[in-house]
Enzyme design. Structure first.
Site, short mmCIF file in Angstrom:
data_model
loop_
_atom_site.label_atom_id
_atom_site.label_comp_id
_atom_site.label_asym_id
_atom_site.label_seq_id
_atom_site.Cartn_x
_atom_site.Cartn_y
_atom_site.Cartn_z
N GLU A 73 3.80 -27.80 -6.88
CA GLU A 73 3.93 -26.43 -6.39
C GLU A 73 2.58 -25.72 -6.61
O GLU A 73 1.67 -26.27 -7.24
CB GLU A 73 5.06 -25.68 -7.11
CG GLU A 73 5.41 -24.35 -6.44
CD GLU A 73 6.73 -23.71 -6.91
OE1 GLU A 73 7.46 -24.35 -7.69
OE2 GLU A 73 7.00 -22.57 -6.48
N ASP A 95 2.17 -36.07 -4.80
CA ASP A 95 1.79 -35.19 -3.68
C ASP A 95 2.88 -35.24 -2.62
O ASP A 95 2.74 -35.90 -1.59
CB ASP A 95 0.43 -35.60 -3.10
CG ASP A 95 0.02 -34.69 -1.94
OD1 ASP A 95 0.57 -33.58 -1.82
OD2 ASP A 95 -0.85 -35.12 -1.15
N ASP A 122 7.59 -19.98 -3.51
CA ASP A 122 8.72 -19.16 -3.07
C ASP A 122 8.23 -17.78 -2.64
O ASP A 122 7.05 -17.47 -2.74
CB ASP A 122 9.79 -19.05 -4.17
CG ASP A 122 9.26 -18.32 -5.41
OD1 ASP A 122 8.08 -18.50 -5.75
OD2 ASP A 122 10.02 -17.54 -6.03
N HIS A 130 4.21 -27.94 -2.57
CA HIS A 130 5.54 -27.29 -2.52
C HIS A 130 5.30 -25.79 -2.31
O HIS A 130 5.21 -25.01 -3.26
CB HIS A 130 6.27 -27.56 -3.83
CG HIS A 130 7.67 -27.00 -3.89
ND1 HIS A 130 8.77 -27.74 -3.53
CD2 HIS A 130 8.14 -25.80 -4.27
CE1 HIS A 130 9.86 -26.99 -3.68
NE2 HIS A 130 9.50 -25.80 -4.14
#
Ligand SMILES: [Ca+2]
Ligand SMILES: [Ca+2]
Ligand SMILES: [Ca+2]
Length: 611
Positions: A590, A581, A221, A535
């Site tokens: 992530e 994956d 993020d 991710h």
């Protein structure tokens, strides 16, 4: 405490990240089929690793893989491979250049590794020390495994692991000269950040605008969290403090590569400058995070233009800040000409933060109702107090901080973002020859040795020869493995007769790089079979196939907290095989700065400590 706080982070991600990750982000998600792996890999895919002793003697041999470190070994490292439990009792190593046999060795007896429920044998080829490319084969196993021995085995890995921090820089345009195909526009200038109502004071009321640019995106993020920045930045600084000669010679091809400062310290400074801006100059308290109210979609940084806020001052964040700034103050002191006044500014900032925390010892982060990004809540700040006291003591040599540390009350454990007391033990060990007479050097050594001996004792009991047990497989398990390795190398440096510590650390790095039950090397771009679908917003939203290199995937996590949002199933529920994956899998795939940081530390340590 830690488990509760980790769960808080999990549950928040589950609510909102998933929406952003799996559908509503404008069609930028990549397909999850790892076709690029299949095209480039020399390892057969889709093979089950579940074969057991009875299934050994078909003419073709079992398809399960021989697992080893896919990057390679230093010449004098312990070198182990995990072999399916076929009937064969020996293995053969040939040199690739001329196909000559250089070693025929005996396999160990088969042993079951509980986390993967596999029966496997170990091949020990440590006696091969000549640099070169080799192939290891076992009768009854379909495919041989190739490996490399090189004096510079981990140089590229270490540089790549640090370069990943550069790729995660906020407020930065990544130029083609530095980033190659991963060049991108700047995002998140963060020169206009709002004081959230949870952080409002009379001098900085709600919606006051402050400037807090730079820093690293925390993970997949685009938000920035002081507590996780603390352990991450520290781990890079600690690596430098342990191995300055190694890092002084390194060139990462970052914008600061031609200045007078080692590149790893330039990279860490990118985050330290942001951290300094997260302290309220009026009282010394430190904001817990800089964040948008909700996770963004899977877009490039410059396309995420939501308003950003600094949220709630808290004790743990303020102490993490104090510890990192105290350490940074001493580590950057020699670079005054490049960073004039910064070392002194950092020490003053650390002292102000310490004072705020002493006056506010139990303000725990409490996620406001209108904020849904990562929580990183931590209801126990005693470890943060210990770490900050240790760093302030080392840097200032003021015995009052040593008294505040109260070292006989502080035990040692494997560090994590919410459990940081052992970071203080690391720094005390690294500086053991420059401490005041107040310091109990025997205690410092015994804490680290006790922890390391407990970890190392798990290795011979493991079928894979790695000190990992079922309980180690949780969210971010790969960082736990590397933090174990970090503690082993610190203890080994205090007593280099304890070669089993170095061997156990090597095994944990081997685990990360391929000697594991998934057959992946978990560092993107480093190994034969690596994660293609992490991710990670830039890796998903860019136009380059696959993942940006140098990032450590979280790793096997039987909690599978993301599975409701994943179309593809996890391949297994077994702890060591519970890895997917796929970009949907924020619980196993992530990336995060605190996961890459011990990879930097451990790859440098093994490069330097093993000859
Ligand atoms: Ca430099
Ligand atoms: Ca804590
Ligand atoms: Ca990509």
């Amino acid at each position: 405490m830690f488990r509760q706080s980790a769960f808080q982070y999990v549950s928040l991600l589950t609510l909102s990240s998933l929406l952003a990750a799996c559908g509503s982000s404008g069609g930028s998600s990549k397909p999850s089929t790892p076709s690029s792996i299949a095209a480039s890999s020399t390892i057969s895919l889709g093979s089950s690793s579940n074969s057991s002793a009875g299934a050994s003697s078909s003419a073709a041999g079992v398809a399960a893989l021989i697992k080893l470190n896919q990057i390679g070994y230093k010449p004098n490292a312990e070198k182990l491979a995990v072999v399916p439990a076929v009937a064969a009792t020996s293995f053969t190593v040939t040199k690739v250049s001329d196909n000559s046999v250089v070693l025929t060795g005996n396999l160990s007896e088969a042993q079951t590794w509980a986390p993967s429920a596999e029966s496997v044998k170990l091949a020990d080829f440590s006696s091969i020390t000549a640099a070169g490319d080799y192939s290891l084969s076992v009768a009854g196993v379909q495919n041989p495994a190739s490996f490399k021995i090189a004096a510079n085995a981990y140089d590229a890995l270490n540089a790549g692991a640090i370069k990943a921090f550069y790729f995660n820089r906020a407020s930065a345009e990544l130029l083609e000269a530095n980033a190659g195909v991963y060049k991108r526009a700047a995002g998140h200038a963060d020169t206009k950040v709002y004081i959230h109502k949870s952080a409002a004071t009379s001098l900085r009321p709600e919606n006051t605008v402050i400037s807090a640019p730079k820093g690293w995106y925390d993970a997949g993020d685009y938000n920035l969290y002081i507590v996780n920045s603390g352990i991450s930045t520290y781990s890079l600084l600690a690596a430098y403090e342990a191995y300055p000669t190694y890092f002084n010679a390194q060139n990462l091809n970052i914008p600061e590569s031609n200045d007078a400062v080692p590149d790893v310290l330039n990279e860490a400074m990118w985050n330290l400058e942001w951290m300094l801006a997260m302290q309220d100059p009026n009282d010394g308290g430190v904001y817990h995070k800089l964040t948008s109210k909700a996770f963004s979609g899977f877009v490039m940084p410059n396309a995420d233009t939501a308003d950003r806020y600094v949220v709630q001052k808290a004790t743990a964040a303020t102490l993490d800040f104090a510890a990192v700034m105290a350490a940074a103050s001493r580590i950057y002191a020699p670079y005054e000409s490049t960073y004039p006044g910064v070392s002194a500014k950092m020490l003053n900032a650390a002292k102000a933060a310490w004072a705020w925390a002493k006056a506010n010892p139990a303000i725990y982060y409490d996620q406001p109702a209108d904020i849904s990004t990562g929580g990183y809540g931590d209801m126990d700040a005693t470890d943060e107090f210990a770490w900050a006291a240790a760093e302030l003591y080392i840097t200032t040599k003021d015995n009052a901080y040593y008294t505040a540390l109260n070292p006989t009350s502080v035990t040692a454990d494997v560090p994590s973002w919410g459990g940081v007391k052992s970071l203080g033990w690391i720094s005390l060990a690294h500086n053991i020859n420059s401490l005041t007479s107040a310091a109990d050097k025997a205690l410092i050594k015994s804490r680290l040795d006790g922890l390391a001996s407990g970890i190392a004792a798990q290795k011979p009991a493991s079928g894979y020869g790695v000190p990992l047990v079922n309980g180690d497989f949780n969210w971010g398990s790969n960082s736990g493995a590397l933090n174990k390795a970090m503690m082993l190398t610190v203890a080994y440096e205090l007593d280099n007769t304890k070669t089993d510590y170095l061997k156990a650390a090597q095994s944990l790095l081997d685990y990360i790089l391929g000697r594991n039950a998934t057959d992946y090397s978990f560092v993107t771009g480093f190994g034969v079979r690596t994660p293609q679908n992490i991710h990670h917003r830039p890796s998903v939203a860019d136009t380059v196939p696959g993942s940006i290199p140098g990032f450590l995937a979280g790793g096997p996590n039987p909690g599978q907290q993301d599975k409701a949002g994943c179309t593809a199933p996890y391949p297994s529920n077994l702890p060591a095989k519970s890895y997917l994956d796929d970009t949907c899998s924020y619980a196993s795939n992530e990336i995060a700065i605190n996961w890459n940081a011990p990879l930097v530390y451990v790859s440098a340590a093994l490069q330097v400590l093993t000859h």
